[in-house]
Scaffold this motif. Structure first.
Motif, PDB file in Angstrom:
ATOM      1  N   VAL A   1       0.945  -1.229   0.113  1.00  0.00           N
ATOM      2  CA  VAL A   1       0.024   0.222   0.007  1.00  0.00           C
ATOM      3  C   VAL A   1       0.828   1.035   0.019  1.00  0.00           C
ATOM      4  N   VAL A   2       0.689   2.170  -1.003  1.00  0.00           N
ATOM      5  CA  VAL A   2       1.367   3.454  -0.975  1.00  0.00           C
ATOM      6  C   VAL A   2       0.182   4.501  -0.647  1.00  0.00           C
ATOM      7  N   LEU A   3       0.557   5.616   0.291  1.00  0.00           N
ATOM      8  CA  LEU A   3      -0.126   6.319   0.630  1.00  0.00           C
ATOM      9  C   LEU A   3       0.488   7.808  -0.199  1.00  0.00           C
ATOM     10  N   LEU A   4      -0.729   8.628  -0.626  1.00  0.00           N
ATOM     11  CA  LEU A   4      -0.448   9.594  -1.713  1.00  0.00           C
ATOM     12  C   LEU A   4      -0.827  10.768  -1.195  1.00  0.00           C
ATOM     13  N   ASN A   5      -0.352  12.199  -1.146  1.00  0.00           N
ATOM     14  CA  ASN A   5      -0.658  13.302  -0.698  1.00  0.00           C
ATOM     15  C   ASN A   5      -0.507  14.200  -1.822  1.00  0.00           C
ATOM     16  N   GLY A   6      -1.536  14.637  -2.342  1.00  0.00           N
ATOM     17  CA  GLY A   6      -1.474  15.539  -3.371  1.00  0.00           C
ATOM     18  C   GLY A   6      -0.841  14.927  -4.759  1.00  0.00           C
ATOM     19  N   GLY A   7      -1.144  13.632  -5.195  1.00  0.00           N
ATOM     20  CA  GLY A   7      -0.659  12.802  -5.921  1.00  0.00           C
ATOM     21  C   GLY A   7       0.765  12.303  -5.913  1.00  0.00           C
ATOM     22  N   THR A   8       1.345  12.739  -4.804  1.00  0.00           N
ATOM     23  CA  THR A   8       3.000  12.473  -4.479  1.00  0.00           C
ATOM     24  C   THR A   8       3.061  11.341  -3.498  1.00  0.00           C
ATOM     25  N   PRO A   9       3.712  10.157  -3.795  1.00  0.00           N
ATOM     26  CA  PRO A   9       3.625   9.057  -2.976  1.00  0.00           C
ATOM     27  C   PRO A   9       4.545   9.548  -1.772  1.00  0.00           C
ATOM     28  N   THR A  10       4.013   9.131  -0.504  1.00  0.00           N
ATOM     29  CA  THR A  10       4.873   9.643   0.808  1.00  0.00           C
ATOM     30  C   THR A  10       5.074   8.470   1.660  1.00  0.00           C
ATOM     31  N   LYS A  11       3.991   7.546   1.984  1.00  0.00           N
ATOM     32  CA  LYS A  11       4.616   6.464   2.692  1.00  0.00           C
ATOM     33  C   LYS A  11       4.390   4.963   2.012  1.00  0.00           C
ATOM     34  N   THR A  12       4.918   3.935   2.517  1.00  0.00           N
ATOM     35  CA  THR A  12       4.749   2.641   1.890  1.00  0.00           C
ATOM     36  C   THR A  12       4.546   1.486   2.999  1.00  0.00           C
ATOM     37  N   TYR A  13       3.846   0.732   2.756  1.00  0.00           N
ATOM     38  CA  TYR A  13       3.727  -0.523   3.917  1.00  0.00           C
ATOM     39  C   TYR A  13       3.210  -1.822   3.086  1.00  0.00           C
ATOM     40  N   ASP A  14       3.811  -3.006   3.564  1.00  0.00           N
ATOM     41  CA  ASP A  14       3.444  -4.234   3.149  1.00  0.00           C
ATOM     42  C   ASP A  14       2.385  -4.782   4.042  1.00  0.00           C
ATOM     43  N   LEU A  15       1.080  -5.297   3.729  1.00  0.00           N
ATOM     44  CA  LEU A  15       0.061  -5.763   4.491  1.00  0.00           C
ATOM     45  C   LEU A  15      -0.042  -7.275   4.172  1.00  0.00           C
ATOM     46  N   TYR A  16      -0.006  -8.159   5.247  1.00  0.00           N
ATOM     47  CA  TYR A  16      -0.364  -9.515   5.142  1.00  0.00           C
ATOM     48  C   TYR A  16      -1.847  -9.830   5.935  1.00  0.00           C
ATOM     49  N   PRO A  17      -2.782  -9.661   5.224  1.00  0.00           N
ATOM     50  CA  PRO A  17      -4.192  -9.887   5.882  1.00  0.00           C
ATOM     51  C   PRO A  17      -4.419 -11.199   6.402  1.00  0.00           C
ATOM     52  N   LEU A  18      -3.885 -12.393   5.474  1.00  0.00           N
ATOM     53  CA  LEU A  18      -4.079 -13.816   5.969  1.00  0.00           C
ATOM     54  C   LEU A  18      -3.027 -14.238   6.640  1.00  0.00           C
ATOM     55  N   ALA A  19      -1.994 -13.683   7.356  1.00  0.00           N
ATOM     56  CA  ALA A  19      -0.953 -14.318   7.874  1.00  0.00           C
ATOM     57  C   ALA A  19      -1.457 -15.091   8.995  1.00  0.00           C
ATOM     58  N   LYS A  20      -0.488 -16.242   9.369  1.00  0.00           N
ATOM     59  CA  LYS A  20      -0.899 -17.111  10.622  1.00  0.00           C
ATOM     60  C   LYS A  20      -0.849 -16.321  11.826  1.00  0.00           C
ATOM     61  N   GLY A  21      -1.779 -16.424  12.751  1.00  0.00           N
ATOM     62  CA  GLY A  21      -1.812 -15.733  13.805  1.00  0.00           C
ATOM     63  C   GLY A  21      -2.262 -14.305  13.951  1.00  0.00           C
ATOM     64  N   GLY A  22      -2.656 -13.978  12.780  1.00  0.00           N
ATOM     65  CA  GLY A  22      -3.388 -12.793  12.757  1.00  0.00           C
ATOM     66  C   GLY A  22      -2.458 -11.701  11.684  1.00  0.00           C
ATOM     67  N   PRO A  23      -3.537 -10.676  11.151  1.00  0.00           N
ATOM     68  CA  PRO A  23      -2.775  -9.807  10.431  1.00  0.00           C
ATOM     69  C   PRO A  23      -1.461  -9.067  10.486  1.00  0.00           C
ATOM     70  N   ARG A  24      -0.501  -9.039   9.563  1.00  0.00           N
ATOM     71  CA  ARG A  24       0.670  -8.176   9.883  1.00  0.00           C
ATOM     72  C   ARG A  24       0.991  -7.202   9.107  1.00  0.00           C
ATOM     73  N   VAL A  25       1.746  -6.221   9.614  1.00  0.00           N
ATOM     74  CA  VAL A  25       2.293  -5.089   8.627  1.00  0.00           C
ATOM     75  C   VAL A  25       3.748  -4.905   8.818  1.00  0.00           C
ATOM     76  N   TYR A  26       4.431  -4.761   7.484  1.00  0.00           N
ATOM     77  CA  TYR A  26       5.693  -4.470   7.661  1.00  0.00           C
ATOM     78  C   TYR A  26       5.814  -2.954   7.062  1.00  0.00           C
ATOM     79  N   ARG A  27       6.654  -2.157   7.874  1.00  0.00           N
ATOM     80  CA  ARG A  27       6.988  -1.001   7.337  1.00  0.00           C
ATOM     81  C   ARG A  27       8.280  -0.950   6.760  1.00  0.00           C
ATOM     82  N   PRO A  28       8.713  -0.720   5.899  1.00  0.00           N
ATOM     83  CA  PRO A  28      10.165  -0.502   5.247  1.00  0.00           C
ATOM     84  C   PRO A  28      10.763   0.708   5.827  1.00  0.00           C
ATOM     85  N   ALA A  29      12.134   0.479   5.880  1.00  0.00           N
ATOM     86  CA  ALA A  29      13.007   1.675   6.332  1.00  0.00           C
ATOM     87  C   ALA A  29      13.123   2.769   5.275  1.00  0.00           C
TER      88      ALA A  29
END
Length: 220
Positions: free
Chosen positions: A96-124
């Motif tokens: 998922v890439v968040l945009l502000n005014g058409g410009t990418p600002t943040k990015t995250y990797d989402l794993y909705p079906l991960a074992k043990g519950g959904p997980r989110v990874y935020r890259p540096a």
């Protein structure tokens, strides 16, 4: 005649000065009246498993979906876990890439079906070049349904109850409602508790008996 000739350059110079002043005064007004360029709306882009093309959601056309997706990641803290689940336990990945005014600002990797519950990874490394520490986070239980509503090809999950955008709690599994299973578990816990209590009483009794015997020997 000579006076008229001398007055002519003076009149021309005065006219030029007046025109220059008028242009100077009208310049800022014209600039202020010029329409400001319209910024592109905020939004999110989603790419991942079984998505042939990126999902491009914008706040002006899909405000509910955009807000719901943003809510999945906006609460993350400054630091997360350095190690995540095993690769085989993560399931499908959606970036998922968040945009502000058409410009990418943040990015995250989402794993909705991960074992043990959904997980989110935020890259540096983030699009806005901000200093961010990479980390793993537990995701909201509504992640799968939020992504599915946004257009991600996921099967509907019936084990979550929506508690508002970004909220929710896991439904009690059917097997946990089995009375026989609950009674057996309760009896097992009660038996272990009784055995523990008996052991404690025996230790205390033995200690008291030893103290009494020692006192009796000393008083003889």
């Amino acid at each position: 005649m000579v006076r008229k000739v001398r007055r002519l350059p003076a009149a021309v110079a005065g006219a030029m000065i007046a025109a220059a002043c008028a242009f100077t005064l009208s310049g800022p007004t014209a600039a202020q009246a010029a329409p400001k360029p319209k910024l592109a709306p905020a939004g999110v882009d989603i790419v991942g498993d079984k998505l042939d093309q990126p999902l491009r959601l914008r706040a002006d056309t899909h405000p509910t979906e955009v807000n719901a997706v943003v809510d999945q990641v906006k609460w993350l803290g400054a630091t997360g876990q350095q190690r995540g689940p095993k690769a085989e336990d993560l399931g499908p990945k959606y970036t998922v890439v968040l945009l502000n005014g058409g410009t990418p600002t943040k990015t995250y990797d989402l794993y909705p079906l991960a074992k043990g519950g959904p997980r989110v990874y935020r890259p540096a490394k983030q699009p806005d070049l901000s200093k961010t520490r990479a980390g793993w986070f537990y995701g909201r239980l509504t992640m799968s349904e939020v992504l599915r509503t946004a257009g991600v090809p996921l099967e509907r999950q019936y084990d979550t109850i929506s508690g508002g955008i970004g909220g929710g709690e896991r439904v009690i599994p059917e097997e946990s409602l089995d009375p026989g299973q609950d009674i057996n578990a309760a009896m097992g816990e009660l038996q272990r508790l009784l055995l523990l209590n008996v052991g404690v009483i025996m230790v205390i009794t033995s200690g008291l008996a030893g103290i009494a015997l020692l006192v009796r020997r000393r008083t003889r």
